[in-house]
Design an enzyme around this catalytic site. Sequence first.
Site, PDB file in Angstrom:
ATOM      1  N   SER A 119       0.824  -1.208   0.000  1.00  0.00           N
ATOM      2  CA  SER A 119       0.000   0.000   0.000  1.00  0.00           C
ATOM      3  C   SER A 119       0.854   1.252   0.000  1.00  0.00           C
ATOM      4  O   SER A 119       0.368   2.343  -0.280  1.00  0.00           O
ATOM      5  CB  SER A 119      -0.866   0.033   1.268  1.00  0.00           C
ATOM      6  OG  SER A 119      -1.618  -1.129   1.388  1.00  0.00           O
ATOM      7  N   HIS A 140      -1.212  -2.748  -6.932  1.00  0.00           N
ATOM      8  CA  HIS A 140      -1.963  -2.463  -5.703  1.00  0.00           C
ATOM      9  C   HIS A 140      -3.462  -2.681  -5.908  1.00  0.00           C
ATOM     10  O   HIS A 140      -4.160  -1.812  -6.429  1.00  0.00           O
ATOM     11  CB  HIS A 140      -1.666  -1.010  -5.271  1.00  0.00           C
ATOM     12  CG  HIS A 140      -2.264  -0.638  -3.966  1.00  0.00           C
ATOM     13  ND1 HIS A 140      -2.645   0.650  -3.657  1.00  0.00           N
ATOM     14  CD2 HIS A 140      -2.548  -1.373  -2.868  1.00  0.00           C
ATOM     15  CE1 HIS A 140      -3.131   0.684  -2.438  1.00  0.00           C
ATOM     16  NE2 HIS A 140      -3.096  -0.525  -1.942  1.00  0.00           N
ATOM     17  N   GLU A 152      -4.007  -0.088  -8.766  1.00  0.00           N
ATOM     18  CA  GLU A 152      -3.058   1.016  -8.927  1.00  0.00           C
ATOM     19  C   GLU A 152      -1.720   0.395  -9.335  1.00  0.00           C
ATOM     20  O   GLU A 152      -1.239  -0.517  -8.667  1.00  0.00           O
ATOM     21  CB  GLU A 152      -2.912   1.679  -7.549  1.00  0.00           C
ATOM     22  CG  GLU A 152      -2.686   3.136  -7.553  1.00  0.00           C
ATOM     23  CD  GLU A 152      -2.633   3.697  -6.122  1.00  0.00           C
ATOM     24  OE1 GLU A 152      -2.698   2.948  -5.132  1.00  0.00           O
ATOM     25  OE2 GLU A 152      -2.501   4.910  -6.009  1.00  0.00           O
ATOM     26  N   ASN A 190      -3.634   5.774  -1.006  1.00  0.00           N
ATOM     27  CA  ASN A 190      -3.427   5.951   0.435  1.00  0.00           C
ATOM     28  C   ASN A 190      -2.897   7.329   0.804  1.00  0.00           C
ATOM     29  O   ASN A 190      -3.076   7.785   1.928  1.00  0.00           O
ATOM     30  CB  ASN A 190      -2.536   4.844   0.976  1.00  0.00           C
ATOM     31  CG  ASN A 190      -3.329   3.560   1.079  1.00  0.00           C
ATOM     32  OD1 ASN A 190      -4.366   3.526   1.741  1.00  0.00           O
ATOM     33  ND2 ASN A 190      -2.898   2.516   0.394  1.00  0.00           N
TER      34      ASN A 190
HETATM   35  N1  LIG Z   1      -6.153  -4.666   3.776  1.00  0.00           N
HETATM   36  C1  LIG Z   1      -6.334  -3.829   2.776  1.00  0.00           C
HETATM   37  O1  LIG Z   1      -7.389  -3.183   2.651  1.00  0.00           O
HETATM   38  C2  LIG Z   1      -5.253  -3.660   1.755  1.00  0.00           C
HETATM   39  C3  LIG Z   1      -5.576  -3.038   0.542  1.00  0.00           C
HETATM   40  C4  LIG Z   1      -4.592  -2.931  -0.432  1.00  0.00           C
HETATM   41  C5  LIG Z   1      -3.321  -3.411  -0.183  1.00  0.00           C
HETATM   42  N2  LIG Z   1      -3.036  -3.998   1.019  1.00  0.00           N
HETATM   43  C6  LIG Z   1      -1.686  -4.502   1.231  1.00  0.00           C
HETATM   44  O2  LIG Z   1      -1.713  -5.901   1.000  1.00  0.00           O
HETATM   45  C7  LIG Z   1      -0.720  -6.542   1.830  1.00  0.00           C
HETATM   46  C8  LIG Z   1      -1.388  -7.620   2.660  1.00  0.00           C
HETATM   47  O3  LIG Z   1      -2.396  -7.034   3.451  1.00  0.00           O
HETATM   48  P1  LIG Z   1      -3.573  -7.919   4.090  1.00  0.00           P
HETATM   49  O4  LIG Z   1      -4.581  -6.946   4.585  1.00  0.00           O
HETATM   50  O5  LIG Z   1      -3.968  -9.000   3.162  1.00  0.00           O
HETATM   51  O6  LIG Z   1      -2.791  -8.560   5.341  1.00  0.00           O
HETATM   52  P2  LIG Z   1      -3.156  -9.900   6.166  1.00  0.00           P
HETATM   53  O7  LIG Z   1      -2.505  -9.723   7.479  1.00  0.00           O
HETATM   54  O8  LIG Z   1      -4.617 -10.160   6.109  1.00  0.00           O
HETATM   55  O9  LIG Z   1      -2.430 -11.074   5.329  1.00  0.00           O
HETATM   56  C9  LIG Z   1      -1.047 -11.214   5.228  1.00  0.00           C
HETATM   57  C10 LIG Z   1      -0.745 -12.710   5.067  1.00  0.00           C
HETATM   58  O10 LIG Z   1       0.655 -12.887   4.803  1.00  0.00           O
HETATM   59  C11 LIG Z   1       1.094 -14.061   5.495  1.00  0.00           C
HETATM   60  N3  LIG Z   1       2.536 -13.931   5.721  1.00  0.00           N
HETATM   61  C12 LIG Z   1       3.191 -13.293   6.722  1.00  0.00           C
HETATM   62  N4  LIG Z   1       4.521 -13.365   6.535  1.00  0.00           N
HETATM   63  C13 LIG Z   1       4.723 -14.079   5.395  1.00  0.00           C
HETATM   64  C14 LIG Z   1       5.880 -14.485   4.676  1.00  0.00           C
HETATM   65  N5  LIG Z   1       7.095 -14.145   5.072  1.00  0.00           N
HETATM   66  N6  LIG Z   1       5.714 -15.220   3.554  1.00  0.00           N
HETATM   67  C15 LIG Z   1       4.485 -15.546   3.120  1.00  0.00           C
HETATM   68  N7  LIG Z   1       3.335 -15.160   3.743  1.00  0.00           N
HETATM   69  C16 LIG Z   1       3.456 -14.433   4.872  1.00  0.00           C
HETATM   70  C17 LIG Z   1       0.287 -14.058   6.785  1.00  0.00           C
HETATM   71  O11 LIG Z   1       0.221 -15.355   7.345  1.00  0.00           O
HETATM   72  C18 LIG Z   1      -1.077 -13.533   6.314  1.00  0.00           C
HETATM   73  O12 LIG Z   1      -1.955 -14.565   5.944  1.00  0.00           O
HETATM   74  C19 LIG Z   1      -0.064  -5.421   2.642  1.00  0.00           C
HETATM   75  O13 LIG Z   1       1.090  -4.986   1.988  1.00  0.00           O
HETATM   76  C20 LIG Z   1      -1.130  -4.328   2.619  1.00  0.00           C
HETATM   77  O14 LIG Z   1      -0.597  -3.042   2.809  1.00  0.00           O
HETATM   78  C21 LIG Z   1      -3.981  -4.149   1.973  1.00  0.00           C
END
Ligand SMILES: NC(=O)c1ccc[n+]([C@@H]2O[C@H](COP(=O)([O-])OP(=O)(O)OC[C@H]3O[C@@H](n4cnc5c(N)ncnc54)[C@H](O)[C@@H]3O)[C@@H](O)[C@H]2O)c1
Length: 276
Positions: A119, A140, A152, A190
């Site tokens: 993000s 993104h 994005e 963001n």
């Molecule tokens: N939540 C949102 O609304 C949103 C929107 C756009 C982008 N993002 C981005 O997407 C990414 C993930 O966010 P999320 O909300 O899905 O988080 P989340 O915490 O729901 O999921 C992350 C996952 O990654 C796994 N993980 C942790 N370390 C790891 C590793 N070393 N190797 C492989 N897997 C691993 C975890 O077990 C978990 O299931 C972040 O960079 C976030 O900024 C999030």
Amino acid sequence: MIKRIAVVGTGQMGAGIALVAAQSGFDTLAYEPSEKTRARAQAYFEKKLSVTPASEPGSSFTGSRIKPGMTAFCSDLSELEDCDLIIEAIPEQESLKAELFEKLDQIAKPEAILASNTSSISISKLASFTKRPEQVMGMHFMNPVPIMKLVELIRGQQTSDKTYEAVKATAEKMGKVTTTSKDHPGFIANRILMPMINEAFDALQEGLASAEDIDTTLRLGANHPMGPLTLADFIGLDTCVSILKIMGRKPSALLQQYVDAGKLGKKSGQGVFKYV
Ligand SMILES: NC(=O)c1ccc[n+]([C@@H]2O[C@H](COP(=O)([O-])OP(=O)(O)OC[C@H]3O[C@@H](n4cnc5c(N)ncnc54)[C@H](O)[C@@H]3O)[C@@H](O)[C@H]2O)c1
């Protein structure tokens, strides 16, 4: 040409990305270290894919693509060696992502593209942990991925035109509309959303209004589909804190307190609001 996609991390975002990739006809593999999250994602794929043409006789779904009743999770990252595009969706922490990009660079075939769903973290920085910076890019997706139309795109300093075009075409094949941002903390979405969310927490902390009234004011007064506090709950309050810090902004004290208390939003069942 991108045919085989891998998604690393199947939390809130990764599960949605893998689902949409599979539904869009890509051979899709996933890697997730948490057993609990893997089981939840598997159940989600089975539920969603069982009502799509993917499960019908004669469907074009082949190979190890994610589909009902079949685990397309790999147990080791090395199994991603023949993927054309690997999309990283692990927590918003630079050190974690850096370590993963270094590993993926060693595993992935030379022509593979490494994309991040970050993000806010610099794509050029993530690319610096690889020996293929021209094949690293920001992709993104928005939450929830199957519903939100936008992706994005972020080019790092060295991202090649070929990589950009391939990733753009992949996002479009997934039915998404793309915008392109420079590699600056928070990108477009963001940079504008997070200050609003942070301000909403400050307003709540000051007692300006109830959480419900803050959200209703933005929904009905600014025509936002959801209020900023609900949106923060959906994004994940821990993710909001990480993004704000990467953007060089101080997270609201109240937002930080929620995270310290383990109230991370929808994914943990409780944030500003409760989710059953
Ligand atoms: N939540 C949102 O609304 C949103 C929107 C756009 C982008 N993002 C981005 O997407 C990414 C993930 O966010 P999320 O909300 O899905 O988080 P989340 O915490 O729901 O999921 C992350 C996952 O990654 C796994 N993980 C942790 N370390 C790891 C590793 N070393 N190797 C492989 N897997 C691993 C975890 O077990 C978990 O299931 C972040 O960079 C976030 O900024 C999030």
